[in-house]
Design a protein around this motif. Structure first.
Motif, PDB file in Angstrom:
ATOM      1  N   MET D   1       0.867  -1.199   0.000  1.00  9.65           N
ATOM      2  CA  MET D   1       0.000   0.000   0.000  1.00  9.65           C
ATOM      3  C   MET D   1       0.897   1.241   0.000  1.00  9.65           C
ATOM      4  O   MET D   1       1.062   1.928   0.988  1.00  9.65           O
ATOM      5  CB  MET D   1      -0.797   0.064   1.347  1.00  9.65           C
ATOM      6  CG  MET D   1      -1.795  -1.089   1.506  1.00  9.65           C
ATOM      7  SD  MET D   1      -2.377  -1.103   3.236  1.00  9.65           S
ATOM      8  CE  MET D   1      -0.826  -1.331   4.087  1.00  9.65           C
ATOM      9  N   ASP D 231      25.659  20.060  27.237  1.00  7.12           N
ATOM     10  CA  ASP D 231      25.604  19.171  28.423  1.00  7.12           C
ATOM     11  C   ASP D 231      25.425  20.010  29.676  1.00  7.12           C
ATOM     12  O   ASP D 231      24.583  19.719  30.518  1.00  7.12           O
ATOM     13  CB  ASP D 231      26.922  18.382  28.548  1.00  7.12           C
ATOM     14  CG  ASP D 231      26.890  17.187  27.597  1.00  7.12           C
ATOM     15  OD1 ASP D 231      25.806  16.970  27.001  1.00  7.12           O
ATOM     16  OD2 ASP D 231      27.919  16.528  27.430  1.00  7.12           O
ATOM     17  N   LEU D 234      22.031  21.391  30.028  1.00  2.53           N
ATOM     18  CA  LEU D 234      21.016  20.372  30.339  1.00  2.53           C
ATOM     19  C   LEU D 234      21.074  19.962  31.800  1.00  2.53           C
ATOM     20  O   LEU D 234      20.057  19.647  32.408  1.00  2.53           O
ATOM     21  CB  LEU D 234      21.224  19.130  29.447  1.00  2.53           C
ATOM     22  CG  LEU D 234      20.640  19.292  28.031  1.00  2.53           C
ATOM     23  CD1 LEU D 234      20.857  18.035  27.221  1.00  2.53           C
ATOM     24  CD2 LEU D 234      19.140  19.598  28.126  1.00  2.53           C
ATOM     25  N   ARG D 270      20.454  19.524  20.767  1.00  2.63           N
ATOM     26  CA  ARG D 270      21.056  18.175  20.619  1.00  2.63           C
ATOM     27  C   ARG D 270      20.264  17.387  19.574  1.00  2.63           C
ATOM     28  O   ARG D 270      20.816  16.710  18.693  1.00  2.63           O
ATOM     29  CB  ARG D 270      20.994  17.484  21.995  1.00  2.63           C
ATOM     30  CG  ARG D 270      21.784  16.200  22.037  1.00  2.63           C
ATOM     31  CD  ARG D 270      21.754  15.628  23.429  1.00  2.63           C
ATOM     32  NE  ARG D 270      22.840  16.166  24.272  1.00  2.63           N
ATOM     33  CZ  ARG D 270      23.105  15.666  25.503  1.00  2.63           C
ATOM     34  NH1 ARG D 270      22.348  14.715  25.994  1.00  2.63           N
ATOM     35  NH2 ARG D 270      24.075  16.141  26.226  1.00  2.63           N
ATOM     36  N   LEU D 317       5.935  19.596  22.370  1.00  6.59           N
ATOM     37  CA  LEU D 317       6.024  18.799  23.606  1.00  6.59           C
ATOM     38  C   LEU D 317       6.726  19.599  24.697  1.00  6.59           C
ATOM     39  O   LEU D 317       6.647  19.276  25.869  1.00  6.59           O
ATOM     40  CB  LEU D 317       6.770  17.487  23.331  1.00  6.59           C
ATOM     41  CG  LEU D 317       6.048  16.577  22.308  1.00  6.59           C
ATOM     42  CD1 LEU D 317       6.866  15.348  22.010  1.00  6.59           C
ATOM     43  CD2 LEU D 317       4.671  16.195  22.823  1.00  6.59           C
ATOM     44  N   LEU D 324       3.206  24.403  32.758  1.00  5.93           N
ATOM     45  CA  LEU D 324       3.172  23.787  34.099  1.00  5.93           C
ATOM     46  C   LEU D 324       4.094  24.556  35.040  1.00  5.93           C
ATOM     47  O   LEU D 324       3.729  24.891  36.170  1.00  5.93           O
ATOM     48  CB  LEU D 324       3.646  22.325  33.962  1.00  5.93           C
ATOM     49  CG  LEU D 324       3.037  21.322  34.957  1.00  5.93           C
ATOM     50  CD1 LEU D 324       1.524  21.371  34.894  1.00  5.93           C
ATOM     51  CD2 LEU D 324       3.531  19.934  34.648  1.00  5.93           C
ATOM     52  N   LEU D 367      -6.380  24.391  32.448  1.00  5.93           N
ATOM     53  CA  LEU D 367      -4.925  24.184  32.272  1.00  5.93           C
ATOM     54  C   LEU D 367      -4.659  22.735  31.886  1.00  5.93           C
ATOM     55  O   LEU D 367      -3.898  22.435  30.956  1.00  5.93           O
ATOM     56  CB  LEU D 367      -4.216  24.515  33.611  1.00  5.93           C
ATOM     57  CG  LEU D 367      -2.701  24.346  33.653  1.00  5.93           C
ATOM     58  CD1 LEU D 367      -2.020  25.291  32.665  1.00  5.93           C
ATOM     59  CD2 LEU D 367      -2.175  24.617  35.065  1.00  5.93           C
ATOM     60  N   PHE D 368      -5.384  21.821  32.558  1.00  4.99           N
ATOM     61  CA  PHE D 368      -5.206  20.386  32.295  1.00  4.99           C
ATOM     62  C   PHE D 368      -5.512  20.087  30.829  1.00  4.99           C
ATOM     63  O   PHE D 368      -4.709  19.475  30.114  1.00  4.99           O
ATOM     64  CB  PHE D 368      -6.142  19.609  33.232  1.00  4.99           C
ATOM     65  CG  PHE D 368      -6.315  18.161  32.867  1.00  4.99           C
ATOM     66  CD1 PHE D 368      -7.554  17.698  32.412  1.00  4.99           C
ATOM     67  CD2 PHE D 368      -5.250  17.277  32.943  1.00  4.99           C
ATOM     68  CE1 PHE D 368      -7.708  16.361  32.080  1.00  4.99           C
ATOM     69  CE2 PHE D 368      -5.399  15.945  32.608  1.00  4.99           C
ATOM     70  CZ  PHE D 368      -6.636  15.487  32.175  1.00  4.99           C
ATOM     71  N   ILE D 371      -2.760  21.480  28.467  1.00  7.50           N
ATOM     72  CA  ILE D 371      -1.516  20.675  28.454  1.00  7.50           C
ATOM     73  C   ILE D 371      -1.771  19.359  27.716  1.00  7.50           C
ATOM     74  O   ILE D 371      -1.005  18.933  26.861  1.00  7.50           O
ATOM     75  CB  ILE D 371      -1.047  20.422  29.907  1.00  7.50           C
ATOM     76  CG1 ILE D 371      -0.635  21.742  30.557  1.00  7.50           C
ATOM     77  CG2 ILE D 371       0.112  19.441  29.941  1.00  7.50           C
ATOM     78  CD1 ILE D 371      -0.221  21.611  32.006  1.00  7.50           C
ATOM     79  N   LEU D 372      -2.924  18.755  28.024  1.00  3.83           N
ATOM     80  CA  LEU D 372      -3.273  17.486  27.366  1.00  3.83           C
ATOM     81  C   LEU D 372      -3.317  17.698  25.853  1.00  3.83           C
ATOM     82  O   LEU D 372      -2.749  16.925  25.075  1.00  3.83           O
ATOM     83  CB  LEU D 372      -4.657  17.041  27.888  1.00  3.83           C
ATOM     84  CG  LEU D 372      -4.987  15.543  27.765  1.00  3.83           C
ATOM     85  CD1 LEU D 372      -4.012  14.729  28.588  1.00  3.83           C
ATOM     86  CD2 LEU D 372      -6.411  15.277  28.204  1.00  3.83           C
ATOM     87  N   ASN D 375      -0.056  17.832  24.291  1.00  2.00           N
ATOM     88  CA  ASN D 375       0.566  16.492  24.214  1.00  2.00           C
ATOM     89  C   ASN D 375       0.029  15.712  23.026  1.00  2.00           C
ATOM     90  O   ASN D 375       0.778  15.168  22.219  1.00  2.00           O
ATOM     91  CB  ASN D 375       0.262  15.721  25.521  1.00  2.00           C
ATOM     92  CG  ASN D 375       1.332  16.027  26.554  1.00  2.00           C
ATOM     93  OD1 ASN D 375       2.492  16.162  26.200  1.00  2.00           O
ATOM     94  ND2 ASN D 375       0.914  16.216  27.775  1.00  2.00           N
ATOM     95  N   PHE D 376      -1.324  15.672  22.954  1.00  2.00           N
ATOM     96  CA  PHE D 376      -1.917  14.896  21.843  1.00  2.00           C
ATOM     97  C   PHE D 376      -1.447  15.458  20.509  1.00  2.00           C
ATOM     98  O   PHE D 376      -1.067  14.736  19.595  1.00  2.00           O
ATOM     99  CB  PHE D 376      -3.443  14.949  21.932  1.00  2.00           C
ATOM    100  CG  PHE D 376      -4.027  13.897  22.828  1.00  2.00           C
ATOM    101  CD1 PHE D 376      -4.867  14.237  23.881  1.00  2.00           C
ATOM    102  CD2 PHE D 376      -3.721  12.549  22.618  1.00  2.00           C
ATOM    103  CE1 PHE D 376      -5.378  13.251  24.716  1.00  2.00           C
ATOM    104  CE2 PHE D 376      -4.228  11.570  23.451  1.00  2.00           C
ATOM    105  CZ  PHE D 376      -5.061  11.926  24.504  1.00  2.00           C
ATOM    106  N   ASP D 379       2.003  14.392  19.716  1.00  2.00           N
ATOM    107  CA  ASP D 379       2.056  12.976  19.310  1.00  2.00           C
ATOM    108  C   ASP D 379       1.560  12.806  17.884  1.00  2.00           C
ATOM    109  O   ASP D 379       2.180  12.137  17.067  1.00  2.00           O
ATOM    110  CB  ASP D 379       1.147  12.177  20.265  1.00  2.00           C
ATOM    111  CG  ASP D 379       2.013  11.200  21.058  1.00  2.00           C
ATOM    112  OD1 ASP D 379       3.244  11.482  21.139  1.00  2.00           O
ATOM    113  OD2 ASP D 379       1.507  10.187  21.539  1.00  2.00           O
ATOM    114  N   LEU D 382       3.904  13.965  15.449  1.00  2.00           N
ATOM    115  CA  LEU D 382       5.016  13.007  15.321  1.00  2.00           C
ATOM    116  C   LEU D 382       4.678  11.999  14.220  1.00  2.00           C
ATOM    117  O   LEU D 382       5.448  11.774  13.290  1.00  2.00           O
ATOM    118  CB  LEU D 382       5.186  12.282  16.668  1.00  2.00           C
ATOM    119  CG  LEU D 382       6.533  11.567  16.853  1.00  2.00           C
ATOM    120  CD1 LEU D 382       7.652  12.591  16.966  1.00  2.00           C
ATOM    121  CD2 LEU D 382       6.495  10.722  18.131  1.00  2.00           C
ATOM    122  N   GLU D 392       8.310   3.149   8.251  1.00  2.94           N
ATOM    123  CA  GLU D 392       8.900   2.098   9.096  1.00  2.94           C
ATOM    124  C   GLU D 392       7.819   1.189   9.667  1.00  2.94           C
ATOM    125  O   GLU D 392       7.894  -0.021   9.592  1.00  2.94           O
ATOM    126  CB  GLU D 392       9.604   2.764  10.292  1.00  2.94           C
ATOM    127  CG  GLU D 392      11.106   2.567  10.363  1.00  2.94           C
ATOM    128  CD  GLU D 392      11.637   3.609  11.360  1.00  2.94           C
ATOM    129  OE1 GLU D 392      11.271   3.483  12.550  1.00  2.94           O
ATOM    130  OE2 GLU D 392      12.302   4.546  10.906  1.00  2.94           O
TER     131      GLU D 392
END
Lengths: 354, 324, 642, 394
Positions: D1, D231, D234, D270, D317, D324, D367-368, D371-372, D375-376, D379, D382, D392
């Motif tokens: 496909m 380094d 960080l 990095r 991310l 926070l 706020l929750f 942030i959520l 994140n979604f 992702d 990504l 892959e």
């Protein structure tokens, strides 16, 4: 296990996959059998379902998404009906498997020795030292130099060929009776390929194993096979003794396969056309769309029954069936070293292609 | 270049980094007006003495009038001989204050780290195992929930529900309680839960993505062919390769969370730990204590990174030490 | 001149409160480093010139437009009739006339000579909800009633003190009410004349409330004794002859004479509003309902040994919560109220005051004839822990002479014994002679002493080792207390608070004064003070009974009052809530000149802010209006209404 | 496909490459210059000429006042528009492809919607709603549809039914102790969150990318030093450093953003370095090098766009971390209490949780979700933007 009963008997094996766009039948009612001490080769282009067939025997195929039907009698027991826990006892212990790509076949995080002894220790209650000793001598036996020190090395410290030797050692550590080798030498260069094949041959005698060998390379078949089963698009086209088939291939597909080999007098041309779409296979004979002798009969109904055209040789082709004219297809003279030059029989009878 | 040399190189580098951070902290704090000197000035003024002269004497007393580099050198000497001076705001030696606070921080951060390091990868691999099934969505949902909800917000609500309304847990933290007693476990249950939900999300996500790749790797087929049970296959063959990339992010994640999250949980659940010690030291501008706590966190961070590097190479044999 | 130590007023101050005389009550829990100081103003007594006698306040001559406003001797700004836009405008216009720059009203907005709106800023304590709400309310009222645009800014108490409130003492001279006044020994709180300013400019602030000393108002001369008192950060120049009135008060030999002298002083302060007075907020304290003993009075908790839970037998434990950590428990150097409570559990001081403010002897009884020479009779059954033996007068005398009066040791009480002659007159008796008579000397808390063993302190005195004394383990962990405290300190966990166990040989049991329950005291097996930062947790602990008492914020008074597992007490406090306006050169940043220096303008501001709305809105009615420098319940309050 | 053949990010367009000489700017950059110039002029005018208290737009009668932070925020918005929104519009096929991939992930679409609301609310809110007003007498009003025992609020705006005061639509989410409307404060909080999100990401992105690509291309000991410097960055205890700096030099939203983004770009640098190292191994880079492209063009033309997908993901991310951190500082009472952020609101309402929970719950939940959502979104980006990962896991 009765002597006359073959080590492995596969009947009407069918493996389907449910994917996003409909179910796909990779293996569609295939039968074959392997006896102890015998090497059976399953031959076919890639995508013909030969790998899926071998991996369905011990249910290595993940179900779901796969579904496996039919019967696989090994030493009289139908493996497909066994519960997973029992089947797991057989994998690696009774039936061993080696795969095509040795590079990826081992886990890079564990030493080679650990991975070999793992195969042994999960089945038999063997102490670490015993397992190590057995593994080392097996590594030695398969041709790995100073095996005892290499035992603790990691996979990335071995060459491709050595890795395959390790895989073989890993497979044999449990003294299996049946070895399934799925194109073990395809990824290796030619010189190593020959060594591995000879090794497999010697080991077969030493361990009195049945070997089910999967390949698309007829050169390899010629060298080690006793009997061959030709598969195309999930179905068996022809089966029989290796010498008979090489001398007088019955099925047009086998003929064309052999023509591809220069050392067998073939012109080295490929086979025109492409594999059928596994989602909805053509009616009648699977090879009909690419077969020069295809007739109307070839394109209707089911795949023709396999008919014995010679002792121990069966072909699934309409022309050999009742009312068919085998002479159309059956062409003598194609054999090792004979260079009659003409490709096929009297071509004027069958329509070239419609 | 051999494991030994590599380790020493990393350790040396860790020492250099800690020195740099400590120097920056020292400079920052020496730039700030020192409250003790001011207090001495006002004290003297109130007693009719001359405030400027008193301030000078106070500065002398604390050795603040010597040139910067002299102060810096004996500061560094004290740091590395662990004499971190006397904390004015807690009336005890800084070292004792840090160890006492560490004693309480350890009681909740050790279980927190263990749980995160164990549960994180487990949940990650589990949800990768049944990718895109409802189990996967539930696990990812839980991970994101924990990661997204601010821990102090979550803490005060849980404290209200379980502490004030249900009275299951004590509201104020009892220090007199023996460490391994049930009572101590009860009073630390909610703080650890809040912290774990916060940290497990990140670890779980990384392990899920990483293990998803290994799940379909060829060596898994080999393992199945060898008759390895699915459980053992995941436990050995998937887990270890997953830990490799995980280890690089894991330590970093935990360190970042360690100070921030622990401080807030300590404030909400009134645990006299290291986070609160640092915060109160800053509010009271207690220079010695601030430096002491900063040193501690710097060492933790530096050692953490060191462990991260070492673990990384040990776990993944393919990485040779030269190209690290 | 008595000197004051400054310390914070921790909002969980409730039981067994030690009344440290504090010149400064922080409207918040930020600890300000203790700095006690002396009065420093060599007031040479009134020279009798009949300067403007403050009280007349008659308007007439400077009547602004609109109906002329009649101000009584004791005007009450911020409540009807002296509240509202019109009253504020009239008073403001009077100030405009007095000022050499022509500020004016353009409709409702007050405008500068250049024509743009007057803009001022007001600071409040960061993180203190009540303080922020009060500041925002003031901004709103000044906006509506005086047309001033006020911006509210939050600041941390310590930084406000260092950068805005105090300054480098410089001294200098200036004319005040036509007289030449020189600042001989300036202090950080009164660095000099109005030309000497703090580092940062500011207009108004409610960060600090001050103590009004209801027990002994004489101490208030520290604020208002002329232009050069010890404590005058805002640079207030009194227009009435404050120094003369305060020196008259000092001659008083009886409380009636004292009251007589102070009526006039407090009326003047009400009239001139040096600080815009707002309200006295009460401390709201919640108690475990079956606790017997707490009272709604200024000296709540003086009889702690007589308190009990349920049955008057020795049982259970008395646990309290506080919001701020203790910096030190060393009695010699502690200046924090919270830590004071923690020390009081394990170590009594010289004396205390019972619920009708009468002297109650603990370690020693004080007596005097002329108010100048005081004799201290030490009880004979007082024992230190081993190896220090019995408490004698020698311990106290040595402590005063070698420590408090020595200049090398900045002890908390050193300012209280400056200029006092001390002499041991018997094994259990010693005398102290003051520079000038003060019949209410005990009420200034100056003569209040901690018993400290001489042999413990001697080695440090010989080497003048301050740090050693401050870091001494026995002093820090109160290991020398013997039978001198109701409890014995078992553990001081720096992060989480202190724990005590009952002291079985407590001396108080065999004294004859006081309630008869003292003979069994204390009636608790254990006690503890835990530090809980989160207010919600402190209140939660009170509700579930984990804590026996905790301070309650005004807005939750209603709900806790009806909660049957908490009894709520309203304890009056001497700390007021005021707006400090900056009379100094770096005050009034809205335009030329400084209107804060003009009495009518300050009166206008006082009249522009409704005290009752503020009390109802922010303090939920749990405060009383504040007109002059004394709470209504003080003996020296100018009026005896209701 | 196999995916249908679409115009791929990494397609080398030879004529485009040869045409883009050093000074021939794409319309995106031209647009950016045209809009950023007036902004900077206004900024200079506002800081230099107007007094501290006069509003920036006074000369045209608006009493909106722009702080220095707002200017920087608008600048980042312009940047995002010209270099993020416009390119998506410019090559529709790719956008459609990404949208198809993105749509498959249902939660990501919901979170994109939520972030849209927060973004619009943050921008438009303060313009149409005036700042939260404190009215003491209407403190502790419950949210609409809910009620609370009538002793809690000083006076009840809604109607009181048998001892319970009910909320009204006037204050949909209730009011705080000081009588400020929680809903308005949440809308104003959206602006703060957006400011934090955009400005920190811009700073982190610029430093991170330049540092990363530079050190990747410089190679040798320069690369070594830069990476050692990363380094150090960080392993800096950022939270602690901020507490230290804050306490000495005073807290402010600007200070918070600057300090946190200065310590946060280590990870991005990095990541970019490793990304550009791997990309520069690819054949087409060598191909374009052979055809004479300078290092700048290679980085500008190939490395950055290719790494763009992972940069965006990495940044989305990072944002939750910053949001926070700001809320945590506000809760500790250290944050700048003049800034009406969600964290401040939670901190203000935390001691009233037992009897007035909505003051804490409303901002906490918002706020929750934010942030959520980030994140979604991260992702989903990504998976959607990362063609290799897609292939892959085929």
């Amino acid at each position: 296990m009765a002597d006359d009963q073959p080590l492995l008997e596969v009947e009407n094996l069918t493996t389907k996959f449910s994917t996003d766009n409909g179910t796909l039948t990779a293996v569609d009612g295939v039968d074959f059998s392997v006896n102890t001490g015998e090497t059976v080769c399953i031959v076919g282009e890639s995508g013909s379902g030969k790998t899926v067939a071998t991996e369905s025997i011990t249910k290595i195929i993940n179900t779901p998404p796969g579904e496996i039907e039919g019967t696989v009698r090994y030493k009289g027991r139908d493996l497909l009906s066994l519960p997973e826990s029992e089947l797991r006892q057989i994998r690696g212990n009774e039936i061993a498997h080696i795969f095509q790509n040795p590079q990826e076949a081992m886990n890079h995080c564990y030493t080679v020795g650990w991975q070999i002894t793992e195969a042994l220790q999960i089945h038999q209650d063997v102490s670490d030292d015993e397992a190590r000793a057995k593994a080392v001598d097996l590594m030695d036996r398969v041709g790995i130099a100073n095996a005892s020190s290499r035992f603790d090395d990691y996979p990335h410290e071995f060459s491709g060929g050595q890795k395959q030797r390790v895989m073989i050692a890993m497979a044999l550590v449990g003294d299996p009776d049946l070895l399934i080798a799925d194109e073990p030498t395809t990824a290796l260069d030619v010189t190593v390929q020959a060594q591995i094949l000879r090794l497999l041959d010697d080991l077969q005698e030493e361990f009195e194993m049945g070997v089910l060998f999967v390949t698309h390379d007829l050169g390899v078949v010629a060298e080690i096979a006793d009997r061959i089963v030709v598969m195309y698009a999930g179905k068996v086209m022809e089966r029989g003794d290796v010498l008979d088939i090489f001398d007088h291939p019955g099925h047009p597909y086998t003929q064309q396969l052999l023509e591809c080999l220069p050392e067998f007098g073939g012109t080295g041309g490929g086979i025109p056309g492409t594999l059928p779409d596994p989602h909805d296979p053509p009616d009648g004979c699977r090879f009909a769309p690419r077969c020069e002798y295809a007739e109307e009969a070839c394109r209707t109904g089911e795949q023709p029954e396999e008919i014995e055209v010679a002792p121990g040789q069966e072909v699934s082709c309409v022309h050999y069936g009742p009312g068919g004219n085998p002479s159309i297809v059956r062409s003598e003279g194609l054999g090792p070293g004979d260079d009659t030059g003409t490709v096929d029989g009297d071509s004027e009878v069958g329509p070239a292609d419609d | 270049m051999g494991f030994g040399r590599y380790v020493t190189a990393r350790v040396l580098w860790a020492a250099v980094v800690s020195l740099i951070i400590v120097t920056v902290t020292f400079l920052l704090l020496s730039a700030a007006p020192n409250p003790a000197v001011q207090r001495a000035a006002t004290q003297a003024a109130l007693q009719g003495g001359d405030p400027a002269e008193a301030a000078e004497r106070a500065r002398e007393l604390r050795g603040l009038n010597q040139p910067l580099y002299v102060r810096y050198f004996d500061f560094i000497r004290n740091v590395y001989t662990l004499e971190w001076g006397w904390s004015v705001s807690r009336s005890q030696p800084v070292m004792e204050a840090v160890t006492q606070a560490l004693y309480y921080t350890a009681q909740y951060s050790i279980p927190w780290t263990i749980l995160t390091v164990i549960l994180g990868p487990l949940v990650g691999v589990y949800s990768a195992a049944n990718m895109y099934s409802w189990k996967d969505h539930a696990a990812t949902g839980f991970a994101f929930f924990g990661y997204a909800i601010p821990n102090f917000f979550f803490g005060i609500i849980l404290l209200l529900i379980f502490g004030v309304w249900l009275e299951w847990i004590p509201i104020t933290y009892k220090t007199g309680v023996p460490v391994f007693s049930v009572q101590n476990a009860i009073q630390l249950a909610i703080p650890v839960f809040v912290l774990v939900t916060g940290s497990i999300g990140a670890v779980m996500r990384v392990s899920r993505n990483e293990s998803a790749e290994f799940q379909n790797a060829d060596f898994m087929k080999t393992a199945k062919a060898k008759g390895v049970s699915p459980l053992r296959a995941y436990a050995y063959h998937v887990m270890r390769p997953t830990l490799v990339p995980l280890s690089t992010t894991l330590v970093g994640q935990l360190l970042a969370l360690f100070l921030g999250a622990s401080l807030l949980v300590e404030v909400v659940f009134s645990i006299p730990g290291l986070g609160r010690l640092t915060y109160e030291a800053l509010l009271a501008q207690d220079t010695n204590l601030v430096l002491g706590t900063t040193l501690f966190f710097t060492f933790v961070a530096v050692i953490g990174n060191l462990i991260e590097d070492l673990v990384f190479t040990v776990l993944d044999p393919r990485i040779s030490y030269d190209d690290r | 001149m008595p000197r004051r130590s400054i310390e914070d007023r921790d909002d969980s101050r409730h039981v067994g409160r030690r009344q440290w005389l504090s010149a400064l009550g922080l409207a918040g829990a930020v600890t300000l480093a203790g700095c006690s100081g002396n009065g420093g103003d060599g007031s040479d007594g009134g020279d009798g010139s009949d300067g403007m006698d403050g009280g007349d306040g008659s308007d007439g001559s400077d009547g602004g437009d609109g109906e002329s406003l009649e101000l009584s001797d004791f005007p009450k700004f911020g409540v009807d009739p002296l509240y509202g836009r019109d009253v504020a405008h009239t008073l403001a216009e009077r100030a405009f006339e007095q000022s050499e720059h022509d500020y004016s009203f353009d409709g409702d907005t007050m405008v500068t000579p250049e024509g743009d709106q007057v803009e001022l800023n007001i600071y409040h304590s960061a993180g203190q909800e009540t303080s922020q709400l009060t500041a925002e309310f003031i901004a709103q009222e000044l906006g509506q009633n005086l047309g001033i645009n006020v911006t509210v800014e939050a600041i941390d108490g310590t930084r406000f003190n260092n950068e805005y409130w105090t300054a480098e003492p410089e001294g200098g001279t200036d004319t005040v009410n036509g007289e030449e006044v020189t600042w001989e020994n300036p202090t950080p709180q009164n660095p000099g004349p109005q030309s000497v300013t703090s580092n940062e400019p500011w207009d108004m602030s409610i960060v600090f409330g001050l103590n009004t000393y209801p027990l002994n108002p004489l101490t208030n001369e520290v604020f208002f004794d002329g232009a050069t008192p010890f404590y005058n950060p805002v640079g207030y120049y009194p227009q009435f002859n404050a120094q003369e009135l305060f020196s008259e008060a000092r001659q008083a030999t009886s409380t009636d004479e004292l009251r007589e002298a102070f009526v006039e002083i407090f009326e003047n302060l009400a009239y001139e509003q040096p600080y815009i007075t707002l309200l006295f907020s009460d401390d709201i304290v919640g108690y475990n309902p079956d606790l017997e003993g707490p009272i709604e009075n200024f000296s709540n908790g003086w009889d702690l040994p007589a308190w009990y839970e349920g049955e008057p037998t020795v049982s259970g434990s008395y646990d309290t919560v506080t919001s701020a950590r203790f910096t030190t428990l060393n009695p010699l150097f502690n200046t924090e109220n919270g830590a004071g409570n923690a020390i009081a559990r394990a170590l009594d001081q010289g004396y205390t005051f019972d619920e009708n403010q009468d002297y109650f002897p603990l370690l020693y009884d004080m007596s005097t004839e002329d108010g100048e020479v005081w004799t201290f009779d030490v009880r004979e059954n007082l024992q230190f822990s081993e190896p220090y033996g019995q408490v004698t007068a020698e311990d106290f005398v040595y402590l005063i002479q070698e420590l408090h009066q020595a200049d090398w040791a900045p002890t908390a009480a050193s300012s209280s014994w400056d200029g006092v002659e001390v002499e041991q007159t018997g094994e259990f008796q010693f005398e102290a002679t003051l520079e000038s008579s003060n019949i209410l000397w005990p009420k200034t808390y100056d003569p209040l002493l901690y018993p400290i063993p001489k042999d413990l302190v001697q080695p440090y005195v010989e080497e003048e080792d301050v740090e050693g004394l401050q870091q001494d383990e026995e002093l820090l962990e109160l290991q020398f207390t013997g039978n001198l405290g109701a409890f014995e300190l078992t553990e001081w966990n720096r992060g989480s608070g202190t724990e005590y166990v009952r002291n079985d040989e407590y001396y108080l049991r065999d004294i004859d004064e006081g309630p008869d329950l003292f003979s069994e005291g204390p009636l608790f097996e254990e006690a503890s003070v835990s530090v809980v930062k989160e207010q919600a947790s402190r209140l939660g602990a009170l509700e579930t009974g984990e804590a026996d008492s905790a301070a309650i914020p005004p807005e939750q008074y209603e709900s806790y009052n009806q909660d049957d597992n908490v009894t709520v007490r309203q304890v009056p406090t001497p700390y007021n809530t005021i707006i400090s306006v900056n009379h100094r050169a770096n005050g009034w940043n809205a335009g030329p000149g400084n209107l804060f220096q003009l009495v009518p303008f300050r009166q206008a501001m006082a009249a522009a802010i409704s005290k009752q709305d503020l009390i109802d809105g922010v303090y939920r009615g749990l405060a009383s209006p504040h007109f002059t420098w004394q709470p209504r319940w003080s003996e020296f309050y100018p009026e005896t209404d209701g | 496909m196999a995916t249908e053949e679409s115009e791929r990010f990494d397609k080398v367009d030879w004529n485009d490459l040869s045409r883009s000489g050093r000074f021939d700017l794409s319309i995106n950059s031209i647009g950016m210059l045209l809009t950023a110039l007036p902004l900077t002029l206004l900024g200079v005018y506002s800081t230099a000429f107007t007094g501290p208290r006069t509003a920036t737009f006074e000369f045209i009668g608006l009493e909106q006042n722009l702080e220095s932070l707002d200017f920087f925020f608008i600048f980042t918005l312009l940047l995002a528009f010209w270099y993020l929104a416009l390119p998506l519009y410019q090559n529709p096929r790719m956008t459609r492809y990404y949208w198809k991939e993105f749509k498959r992930n249902r939660p990501a679409v919901v979170s994109l919607g939520w972030l849209g609301i927060v973004f619009v609310g943050g921008l438009v809110g303060p313009l149409i709603m005036d700042p939260p007003q404190q009215q003491l007498l209407i403190g502790y009003q419950p949210p609409v549809f809910t009620s609370v025992v009538d002793t809690t609020p000083a006076t009840c705006v809604g109607d009181v039914v048998n001892g319970r005061c009910f909320g009204t639509w006037q204050h949909p989410l209730g009011t705080t102790q000081g009588g400020k409307d929680v809903f308005t404060m949440i809308v104003y909080g959206m602006t703060i969150s957006m400011q934090i999100a955009f400005i920190t990401t811009t700073i982190v992105a610029t430093i991170g990318i330049s540092f990363g690509t530079l050190s990747a291309y410089a190679g040798g000991w320069i690369d070594e030093i830069m990476m050692r410097f990363v380094d150090i960055i960080l392993s800096f205890p950022t939270f602690l450093m901020f507490l230290l700096i804050l306490y000495i030099y005073g807290a402010g939203l600007g200070m918070f953003i600057v300090v946190f983004s200065l310590f946060a770009w280590g990870g991005t640098a990095r990541y970019i370095r490793s990304k550009s190292l791997s990309i520069s191994e690819e054949e087409f880079i060598k191909a374009s090098r052979i055809s004479g492209a300078s290092t700048y063009q290679v980085i500008r033309g190939h490395v950055v766009p290719n790494a763009a997908s992972s940069i965006i993901t990495q940044l989305t991310l990072l944002i939750p971390g910053f949001l926070l951190a700001e809320a945590q500082l506000a809760f500790l009472g250290i944050g700048d209490s003049a800034v009406p952020s969600w964290g401040q609101l939670i901190s203000a309402g935390r001691s009233d949780l037992s009897f007035a929970p909505w003051i804490v719950l409303a901002p906490g939940i918002v706020l929750f979700f934010t942030i959520l959502a980030f994140n979604f979104l991260g992702d989903a980006l990504l998976d959607a933007l990362n063609p290799e990962a897609e292939a892959e896991s085929e």
